[in-house]
Write a protein that holds these residues in place. Structure first.
Motif, PDB file in Angstrom:
ATOM      1  N   ASP A 162       0.812  -1.208   0.061  1.00 49.31           N
ATOM      2  CA  ASP A 162      -0.153  -0.092   0.123  1.00 49.31           C
ATOM      3  C   ASP A 162       0.769   1.356  -0.103  1.00 49.31           C
ATOM      4  OD1 ASP A 162      -2.444  -1.566   0.348  1.00 49.31           O
ATOM      5  OD2 ASP A 162      -2.329  -1.739   2.465  1.00 49.31           O
ATOM      6  N   LEU A 163       1.934   1.289   0.912  1.00 46.68           N
ATOM      7  CA  LEU A 163       2.788   2.363   0.858  1.00 46.68           C
ATOM      8  C   LEU A 163       3.516   2.521  -0.402  1.00 46.68           C
ATOM      9  CD1 LEU A 163       4.384   1.912   4.412  1.00 46.68           C
ATOM     10  CD2 LEU A 163       2.472   3.641   3.840  1.00 46.68           C
ATOM     11  N   ASP A 164       3.908   1.472  -1.059  1.00 49.26           N
ATOM     12  CA  ASP A 164       4.592   1.769  -2.325  1.00 49.26           C
ATOM     13  C   ASP A 164       3.760   2.390  -3.580  1.00 49.26           C
ATOM     14  OD1 ASP A 164       6.885   0.665  -1.190  1.00 49.26           O
ATOM     15  OD2 ASP A 164       6.404  -1.291  -2.181  1.00 49.26           O
ATOM     16  N   ARG A 165       2.547   1.984  -3.432  1.00 52.40           N
ATOM     17  CA  ARG A 165       1.664   2.516  -4.385  1.00 52.40           C
ATOM     18  C   ARG A 165       1.317   3.856  -4.030  1.00 52.40           C
ATOM     19  NH1 ARG A 165      -2.791  -2.887  -3.701  1.00 52.40           N
ATOM     20  NH2 ARG A 165      -1.561  -4.218  -5.552  1.00 52.40           N
TER      21      ARG A 165
ATOM     22  N   ALA B 203      13.619   7.711   0.309  1.00 56.39           N
ATOM     23  CA  ALA B 203      14.601   7.186   0.956  1.00 56.39           C
ATOM     24  C   ALA B 203      14.323   6.615   2.336  1.00 56.39           C
ATOM     25  CB  ALA B 203      15.793   8.253   0.876  1.00 56.39           C
ATOM     26  N   ASP B 204      13.366   7.078   2.761  1.00 55.54           N
ATOM     27  CA  ASP B 204      12.991   6.906   4.203  1.00 55.54           C
ATOM     28  C   ASP B 204      11.289   6.514   4.359  1.00 55.54           C
ATOM     29  OD1 ASP B 204      12.438   6.228   6.913  1.00 55.54           O
ATOM     30  OD2 ASP B 204      13.160   8.364   7.555  1.00 55.54           O
ATOM     31  N   PRO B 205      11.177   5.127   4.079  1.00 55.15           N
ATOM     32  CA  PRO B 205       9.668   4.771   4.003  1.00 55.15           C
ATOM     33  C   PRO B 205       9.011   4.992   5.169  1.00 55.15           C
ATOM     34  CG  PRO B 205      10.857   3.343   2.800  1.00 55.15           C
ATOM     35  CD  PRO B 205      11.784   4.184   3.463  1.00 55.15           C
ATOM     36  N   ASP B 206       9.682   5.012   6.388  1.00 55.74           N
ATOM     37  CA  ASP B 206       9.163   5.031   7.456  1.00 55.74           C
ATOM     38  C   ASP B 206       8.320   6.571   7.522  1.00 55.74           C
ATOM     39  OD1 ASP B 206       9.698   2.737   8.277  1.00 55.74           O
ATOM     40  OD2 ASP B 206      11.554   3.194   9.564  1.00 55.74           O
ATOM     41  N   LEU B 207       8.821   7.224   7.104  1.00 55.82           N
ATOM     42  CA  LEU B 207       8.158   8.771   7.263  1.00 55.82           C
ATOM     43  C   LEU B 207       6.874   8.965   6.350  1.00 55.82           C
ATOM     44  CD1 LEU B 207      11.211  11.134   5.987  1.00 55.82           C
ATOM     45  CD2 LEU B 207       9.810  11.372   8.179  1.00 55.82           C
ATOM     46  N   LEU B 208       6.569   8.086   5.396  1.00 57.80           N
ATOM     47  CA  LEU B 208       5.302   8.000   4.878  1.00 57.80           C
ATOM     48  C   LEU B 208       4.464   7.138   5.672  1.00 57.80           C
ATOM     49  CD1 LEU B 208       3.465   8.728   2.473  1.00 57.80           C
ATOM     50  CD2 LEU B 208       4.194   6.634   1.207  1.00 57.80           C
ATOM     51  N   ALA B 209       4.882   5.886   6.393  1.00 50.58           N
ATOM     52  CA  ALA B 209       4.122   5.467   7.352  1.00 50.58           C
ATOM     53  C   ALA B 209       3.758   6.186   8.478  1.00 50.58           C
ATOM     54  CB  ALA B 209       4.922   3.936   7.742  1.00 50.58           C
ATOM     55  N   GLU B 210       4.643   6.792   9.037  1.00 54.54           N
ATOM     56  CA  GLU B 210       4.370   7.721   9.996  1.00 54.54           C
ATOM     57  C   GLU B 210       3.346   8.793   9.693  1.00 54.54           C
ATOM     58  OE1 GLU B 210       6.543  11.451  12.504  1.00 54.54           O
ATOM     59  OE2 GLU B 210       7.772   9.804  11.629  1.00 54.54           O
ATOM     60  N   ALA B 211       3.290   9.287   8.419  1.00 52.29           N
ATOM     61  CA  ALA B 211       2.260  10.250   7.893  1.00 52.29           C
ATOM     62  C   ALA B 211       0.868   9.680   7.937  1.00 52.29           C
ATOM     63  CB  ALA B 211       2.396  10.743   6.525  1.00 52.29           C
ATOM     64  N   LEU B 212       0.834   8.670   7.809  1.00 53.27           N
ATOM     65  CA  LEU B 212      -0.559   7.850   7.930  1.00 53.27           C
ATOM     66  C   LEU B 212      -0.980   7.351   9.258  1.00 53.27           C
ATOM     67  CD1 LEU B 212       0.061   5.968   4.500  1.00 53.27           C
ATOM     68  CD2 LEU B 212      -1.539   8.043   4.967  1.00 53.27           C
ATOM     69  N   THR B 213      -0.308   7.246  10.362  1.00 49.23           N
ATOM     70  CA  THR B 213      -0.595   6.918  11.514  1.00 49.23           C
ATOM     71  C   THR B 213      -1.284   7.612  12.526  1.00 49.23           C
ATOM     72  OG1 THR B 213       1.317   5.373  11.428  1.00 49.23           O
ATOM     73  CG2 THR B 213       0.123   5.671  13.561  1.00 49.23           C
ATOM     74  N   HIS B 214      -2.703   7.440  12.767  1.00 45.90           N
ATOM     75  CA  HIS B 214      -3.495   8.295  13.582  1.00 45.90           C
ATOM     76  C   HIS B 214      -3.058   7.962  15.054  1.00 45.90           C
ATOM     77  CE1 HIS B 214      -7.229   8.930  15.877  1.00 45.90           C
ATOM     78  NE2 HIS B 214      -7.511  10.000  14.842  1.00 45.90           N
TER      79      HIS B 214
ATOM     80  N   LEU C 170       2.347   9.763  -5.203  1.00 49.83           N
ATOM     81  CA  LEU C 170       2.647  10.896  -4.987  1.00 49.83           C
ATOM     82  C   LEU C 170       3.912  11.227  -5.848  1.00 49.83           C
ATOM     83  CD1 LEU C 170       2.966  10.296  -1.070  1.00 49.83           C
ATOM     84  CD2 LEU C 170       1.294  11.401  -2.300  1.00 49.83           C
ATOM     85  N   GLY C 171       4.402  10.393  -6.604  1.00 57.11           N
ATOM     86  CA  GLY C 171       5.439  10.693  -7.824  1.00 57.11           C
ATOM     87  C   GLY C 171       6.993  10.762  -6.951  1.00 57.11           C
ATOM     88  N   HIS C 172       7.305  10.284  -6.010  1.00 60.17           N
ATOM     89  CA  HIS C 172       8.378  10.124  -5.082  1.00 60.17           C
ATOM     90  C   HIS C 172       8.790   8.844  -4.461  1.00 60.17           C
ATOM     91  CE1 HIS C 172      11.475  11.763  -2.923  1.00 60.17           C
ATOM     92  NE2 HIS C 172      10.991  11.408  -1.493  1.00 60.17           N
ATOM     93  N   ARG C 173      10.114   8.348  -4.699  1.00 60.73           N
ATOM     94  CA  ARG C 173      10.664   7.363  -4.168  1.00 60.73           C
ATOM     95  C   ARG C 173      11.277   7.724  -2.992  1.00 60.73           C
ATOM     96  NH1 ARG C 173      12.078   2.075  -6.134  1.00 60.73           N
ATOM     97  NH2 ARG C 173      11.583   2.856  -8.214  1.00 60.73           N
TER      98      ARG C 173
ATOM     99  N   VAL D  28      10.446  18.950  -3.968  1.00 61.75           N
ATOM    100  CA  VAL D  28       9.777  17.715  -4.150  1.00 61.75           C
ATOM    101  C   VAL D  28       8.175  18.135  -3.500  1.00 61.75           C
ATOM    102  CG1 VAL D  28       9.201  15.345  -3.348  1.00 61.75           C
ATOM    103  CG2 VAL D  28      11.431  15.977  -3.971  1.00 61.75           C
ATOM    104  N   ALA D  29       8.201  18.548  -2.350  1.00 63.40           N
ATOM    105  CA  ALA D  29       6.847  18.844  -1.563  1.00 63.40           C
ATOM    106  C   ALA D  29       6.175  19.965  -2.736  1.00 63.40           C
ATOM    107  CB  ALA D  29       7.185  19.471  -0.377  1.00 63.40           C
ATOM    108  N   GLU D  30       6.697  20.714  -3.176  1.00 57.01           N
ATOM    109  CA  GLU D  30       6.136  21.761  -3.890  1.00 57.01           C
ATOM    110  C   GLU D  30       5.757  21.275  -5.289  1.00 57.01           C
ATOM    111  OE1 GLU D  30       7.385  26.485  -5.413  1.00 57.01           O
ATOM    112  OE2 GLU D  30       8.886  24.686  -5.982  1.00 57.01           O
ATOM    113  N   ARG D  31       6.310  20.351  -5.873  1.00 56.35           N
ATOM    114  CA  ARG D  31       5.922  19.602  -7.109  1.00 56.35           C
ATOM    115  C   ARG D  31       4.753  18.958  -6.763  1.00 56.35           C
ATOM    116  NH1 ARG D  31      10.181  16.629  -8.323  1.00 56.35           N
ATOM    117  NH2 ARG D  31       9.481  14.940  -7.452  1.00 56.35           N
ATOM    118  N   PHE D  32       4.900  18.272  -5.966  1.00 51.93           N
ATOM    119  CA  PHE D  32       3.372  17.539  -5.253  1.00 51.93           C
ATOM    120  C   PHE D  32       2.159  18.397  -5.298  1.00 51.93           C
ATOM    121  CE2 PHE D  32       0.808  16.602  -1.470  1.00 51.93           C
ATOM    122  CZ  PHE D  32       0.089  15.563  -2.088  1.00 51.93           C
TER     123      PHE D  32
END
Length: 229
Positions: free
Chosen positions: A6-9, A19-30, A14-17, A136-140
């Motif tokens: 799910d995170l990879d998808r 380097a630290d996938p844990d950041l994306l997981a953290e962003a989705l953690t209520h 988001l158009g970004h690979r 990267v954030a600006e492009r998104f």
């Protein structure tokens, strides 16, 4: 439960690979998902993402409307960063289905709750910023907000309407306008109007009609509150 697939998808969307996938997981953690266990929820990222998003949106508005007064820019800014807009973007990204929630929060509809979607959206912006930098954030943001910028250009709300909507979301009640003064001859009057909201200092506006002065006051209050974010 959101897994690595799910995170990879989402990262691809988001158009970004990362380097630290844990950041994306953290962003989705209520916060409810941790339930006393060690780990980090999205609160810190949401705090940062709010500021990054505000910088990108404000910069783009300044570029798109070089001659617009500050009050108009504030009106447009508030429309583009308000809770409903962030939830709309989060919905397009499918964040509600990816949020890591406690069983109780999920059953209570937490995946569709606007506040959760808003927070997750801002947290994702922060994750992109921390992992890839401002570019990267600006492009998104510019990609996901493109249609919203165009919609705002086509149907920008007046300052009084925007202030009323902002006040509702912020829990400030209904704006109250009062005439503070009137100067000049009858054929060319100048009205001075104050607008009040619960818990805030009044803002003052002037105009050749009561409506114009009320609009100016609403713009002044929006500009002041945008600057304090």
């Amino acid at each position: 439960m959101t897994d690595q697939t799910d995170l990879d998808r989402l990262a691809e969307r988001l158009g970004h690979r990362f380097a630290d996938p844990d950041l994306l997981a953290e962003a989705l953690t209520h916060p409810s998902a941790l339930e006393g266990r060690p780990g980090r929820d999205y609160d810190r990222l949401e705090f940062l993402g709010d500021r990054v998003l505000g910088l990108v949106i404000a910069t783009e508005l300044n570029r798109r409307f070089p001659n617009a007064p500050a009050g108009e820019l504030s009106t447009r800014f508030n429309a583009l960063v308000r809770s409903e807009t962030l939830a709309e973007v989060a919905g397009r990204l499918g964040l509600g289905d990816l949020l890591r929630l406690s069983k109780g929060e999920r059953q209570a509809g937490g995946g569709a709750r606007r506040a959760n979607l808003e927070n997750a959206c801002e947290a994702v912006v922060a994750a992109l910023y921390l992992d890839g930098g401002l570019a990267v954030a600006e492009r998104f943001v510019l990609a996901e907000w493109q249609a919203l910028f165009e919609r705002d250009r086509a149907a920008a709300k007046d300052a009084k309407t925007s202030l009323q909507e902002w006040a509702h979301v912020a829990g400030r009640g209904v704006p109250r306008y009062r005439i503070e003064g009137r100067e000049g001859p009858d054929h060319q009057p100048l009205f001075r109007v104050a607008v009040e909201l619960t818990g805030l200092e009044p803002a003052i506006g002037e105009g050749r009609s009561k409506r114009e002065a009320e609009q100016a006051a609403a713009s002044a209050l929006l500009a002041r509150e945008a600057g304090s974010r």
